[in-house]
Write a protein that holds these residues in place. Structure first.
Motif, mmCIF file in Angstrom:
data_model
loop_
_atom_site.group_PDB
_atom_site.id
_atom_site.type_symbol
_atom_site.label_atom_id
_atom_site.label_comp_id
_atom_site.label_asym_id
_atom_site.label_seq_id
_atom_site.Cartn_x
_atom_site.Cartn_y
_atom_site.Cartn_z
ATOM 1 N N LYS A 114 -6.587 7.584 7.845
ATOM 2 C CA LYS A 114 -6.248 8.983 8.128
ATOM 3 C C LYS A 114 -5.874 9.200 9.593
ATOM 4 C CE LYS A 114 -11.165 10.073 8.855
ATOM 5 N NZ LYS A 114 -12.305 10.897 8.423
ATOM 6 N N LEU A 115 -6.416 8.383 10.476
ATOM 7 C CA LEU A 115 -6.153 8.598 11.904
ATOM 8 C C LEU A 115 -4.706 8.346 12.258
ATOM 9 C CD1 LEU A 115 -9.336 6.991 13.508
ATOM 10 C CD2 LEU A 115 -8.977 9.315 12.656
ATOM 11 N N LEU A 116 -3.994 7.596 11.419
ATOM 12 C CA LEU A 116 -2.582 7.304 11.659
ATOM 13 C C LEU A 116 -1.664 8.253 10.907
ATOM 14 C CD1 LEU A 116 -2.747 3.406 11.495
ATOM 15 C CD2 LEU A 116 -2.956 4.894 13.501
ATOM 16 N N ALA A 117 -2.265 9.215 10.187
ATOM 17 C CA ALA A 117 -1.464 10.207 9.466
ATOM 18 C C ALA A 117 -0.826 11.172 10.469
ATOM 19 C CB ALA A 117 -2.333 10.973 8.483
ATOM 20 N N ALA A 118 0.374 11.629 10.161
ATOM 21 C CA ALA A 118 1.113 12.509 11.074
ATOM 22 C C ALA A 118 0.720 13.966 10.862
ATOM 23 C CB ALA A 118 2.611 12.337 10.859
ATOM 24 N N LYS B 184 2.809 14.025 15.527
ATOM 25 C CA LYS B 184 2.022 12.943 16.132
ATOM 26 C C LYS B 184 0.826 12.644 15.239
ATOM 27 C CE LYS B 184 1.587 15.631 19.662
ATOM 28 N NZ LYS B 184 1.272 16.259 20.979
ATOM 29 N N THR B 185 0.222 11.496 15.433
ATOM 30 C CA THR B 185 -0.911 11.123 14.589
ATOM 31 C C THR B 185 -2.134 11.969 14.918
ATOM 32 O OG1 THR B 185 -1.712 9.452 16.145
ATOM 33 C CG2 THR B 185 -0.098 8.737 14.495
ATOM 34 N N LEU B 186 -3.044 12.056 13.939
ATOM 35 C CA LEU B 186 -4.299 12.780 14.172
ATOM 36 C C LEU B 186 -5.010 12.217 15.400
ATOM 37 C CD1 LEU B 186 -5.872 13.093 10.591
ATOM 38 C CD2 LEU B 186 -4.508 14.778 11.835
ATOM 39 N N GLU C 46 -5.050 12.796 23.375
ATOM 40 C CA GLU C 46 -4.404 13.632 24.380
ATOM 41 C C GLU C 46 -5.393 14.631 24.972
ATOM 42 O OE1 GLU C 46 -1.004 15.454 22.601
ATOM 43 O OE2 GLU C 46 0.280 13.703 22.902
ATOM 44 N N ALA C 47 -6.217 15.221 24.131
ATOM 45 C CA ALA C 47 -7.212 16.181 24.628
ATOM 46 C C ALA C 47 -8.203 15.489 25.558
ATOM 47 C CB ALA C 47 -7.945 16.831 23.454
ATOM 48 N N ALA C 48 -8.667 14.310 25.168
ATOM 49 C CA ALA C 48 -9.633 13.590 26.002
ATOM 50 C C ALA C 48 -9.011 13.173 27.326
ATOM 51 C CB ALA C 48 -10.169 12.374 25.258
ATOM 52 N N ASP D 207 -10.582 12.324 13.875
ATOM 53 C CA ASP D 207 -9.874 13.127 12.872
ATOM 54 C C ASP D 207 -10.029 14.620 13.111
ATOM 55 O OD1 ASP D 207 -12.538 13.413 12.248
ATOM 56 O OD2 ASP D 207 -12.336 12.965 10.114
ATOM 57 N N MET D 208 -10.251 15.031 14.369
ATOM 58 C CA MET D 208 -10.436 16.455 14.693
ATOM 59 C C MET D 208 -9.341 16.890 15.671
ATOM 60 S SD MET D 208 -14.617 16.652 14.879
ATOM 61 C CE MET D 208 -14.617 18.440 14.661
ATOM 62 N N PRO D 209 -8.138 17.178 15.160
ATOM 63 C CA PRO D 209 -6.969 17.374 16.023
ATOM 64 C C PRO D 209 -6.943 18.681 16.791
ATOM 65 C CG PRO D 209 -6.384 17.792 13.738
ATOM 66 C CD PRO D 209 -7.779 17.249 13.720
#
Length: 534
Positions: A358-362, A366-368, A374-376, A440-442
């Protein structure tokens, strides 16, 4: 602002003024419907609370505005939390504080305060320079605007230390032991190197004005600045050997003596714009003395004139006294620092409910996982560590271009605890804590992560900081280093929730303002809903 006892039926949206242990609610919390229900279940019928009025600016907004207006470039501003916003140095140097305006700002209104280090304090990177604190839960708008008008230019700056090529000249009498001159070099090298500079010219000459003058000229030709002179005997008069040599070399004595003890017998001279320092005997000691005050300014490229030395008397009494044992062992010992927090992103799982990684799902182009990374990376966390496991190569490729550290968990199939342990094991030894993020928390934002870091204060009982919304706890969670050992003892497919339950008195919930801490994407349906919402 209205303040007083409020029946819980009328308390929705008010700010809790005193913690209620029975309902596990901390002071300063805006009361939600869930909080009211918790109070009612705990048998609480009324609370002491505050209600903001039209002319009030909430404490965090007011603190953030004043912190931004106070800080010059090169200063990191911590996120506001409980009405406090801290200012931190980004480089080592000297704190430059406008003391008169600090006093004027603190006189505007009792709700507005700013506390700073003393002017010209030596600071390291991450040292706290100042803290803005709004005393109640809000500041009057009129008072805040008066304060902002006063802060038309920054109140707090840092003059960073810059590399200098330094010269050291020692004079010797016939009976001077070479070991004394070696000690001169060792002591001065330690001081200078600690400020990012180096002694590039050293010479030892007889304690005669003509020999010393020749050495000064040679050091000047080598472009050394400053030139430090350690005399075989202390300077006792403007006509002594060292001042006489400076004048013979073509320079001038700017000032002799300083109101700092130890360090009184320091001399400042100049030769064609090059600073020359006749050192007091205490400069040989590793402990703080008046020479340090002078050296710091020179290494920070600050002007140094007679008036500057004369102004050093307040705070210039440095000798140890019984009430202050060993105060000079470290120039900034005990100075509060910004907490160093690592961000650990867990990205090793099997994604069994999604049917693929799931982490590579768009999502939104962009991926999850990239949303979370990016936030981190944009937050104040440092470093950012990603724990890989399932499809590790693809996960690393998805984060290409980020300043990220990867650590692989070969046991990822054995459950969440193994990834958690891998992540904290990769955190640097100087980290104060680690913020655990799920990949998995975008919707998690840099602002939320910075607010978690701002809330972190183990000495104040905030050692586990949890992102929440409307009273519901979620992720990320920031953990103090003290819990790392217990985390290493976890097993199976579980996180650290048992540690939270066992340490409720150390938990701080940080309201996110939206449901980002509660939103993870585990299934195709959840991904489809998130895609549609965007």
């Amino acid at each position: 602002m209205q303040f007083g006892s409020v029946a819980i039926e009328e308390a929705l949206g008010t700010i809790l003024a005193h913690s209620v242990r029975a309902a596990r609610l901390r002071k300063g919390r805006p009361l939600s419907a869930e909080d009211i229900a918790a109070l009612r279940a705990a048998g609480v019928t009324e609370v002491t609370a505050a209600r903001l009025e039209a002319g009030d600016v909430p404490e965090d907004e007011a603190a953030a505005r004043l912190a931004r207006a106070s800080a010059a470039d090169g200063i990191r501003i911590g996120a506001a939390f409980t009405g406090r916003a801290n200012l931190y140095a980004e480089e080592s140097g000297l704190a430059l504080i406008d003391a008169a305006r600090v006093e004027a700002l603190n006189a505007i209104d009792e709700s507005i305060t700013i506390a700073t280090l003393p002017p010209f304090s030596r600071v390291a990177a991450r040292s706290m320079l100042a803290t803005v604190k709004i005393i109640p839960f809000a500041a009057p708008r009129a008072a805040l605007e008066r304060a902002e008008a006063l802060l038309d230019t920054p109140l707090v700056r840092v003059a960073p230390f810059r590399p200098h090529a330094v010269a050291l000249i020692s004079t010797a009498l016939p009976d001077t032991k070479p070991s004394i001159l070696d000690k001169n070099l060792s002591a001065l090298s330690a001081r200078v190197n600690g400020l990012g500079s180096a002694i590039v010219f050293e010479q030892r000459v007889a304690h005669r004005a003509e020999d010393l003058a020749a050495a000064i000229k040679l050091a000047r030709e080598q472009r050394a600045d400053p030139i430090l002179i350690f005399g075989a005997s202390a300077i006792t008069d403007r006509r002594d050997i060292i001042p006489a040599a400076i004048e013979q070399a073509g320079g001038a004595v700017v000032h002799f003596g300083m109101p700092v003890d130890p360090g009184n017998l320091l001399l400042l001279g100049q030769l064609d714009g090059t600073n020359i320092i006749g050192l007091p005997g205490c400069a040989r000691s590793p402990k703080l003395n008046g020479f340090d005050f002078v050296l710091w300014r020179l290494m920070a490229d600050l002007p140094l004139a007679r008036a500057d030395i004369a102004s050093m008397g307040v705070g210039g009494l440095l000798a140890e006294i019984a009430a202050r044992p060993q105060p000079r062992d470290e120039a900034f010992a005990g100075t509060p620092h910004a907490p160093k927090i690592a961000a650990v992103i867990l990205a090793a799982g099997l994604s069994s409910r999604m049917g693929r990684n799931k982490l590579l799902a768009a999502l939104g182009g962009k991926t999850l996982l990239r949303h979370v990374a990016e936030a981190a990376a944009a937050s104040q966390a440092d470093p950012v560590i990603v724990v890989t496991g399932n499809e590790a190569d693809a996960v690393e490729a998805a984060l290409e271009g980020f300043d990220i550290r990867f650590t692989h968990n070969p046991d990822f199939a054995q459950g969440l605890s193994t990834s958690l342990k891998s992540g904290i094991a990769a955190a640097p030894g100087d980290c104060d804590g680690a913020m655990i993020l799920l990949g998995d928390m975008p919707d998690v934002t840099p602002a939320l992560l910075d607010r978690l870091i701002a809330s972190f204060s183990p000495e104040d009982g905030r050692a586990i900081c949890i992102a929440s919304h409307d009273g519901k706890r979620g992720n990320p969670v920031l953990w103090a280093r003290r819990f790392f050992a217990e985390m290493r003892a976890l097993s199976g497919d579980m996180g650290a929730k048992p540690l939270i339950a066992a340490n409720e008195e150390l938990v701080c919930e940080v309201e996110a303002g939206d449901d980002a801490p509660l939103t993870d994407i585990d299934t195709p349906a959840a991904l489809a809903a998130a895609t549609k919402a965007r």
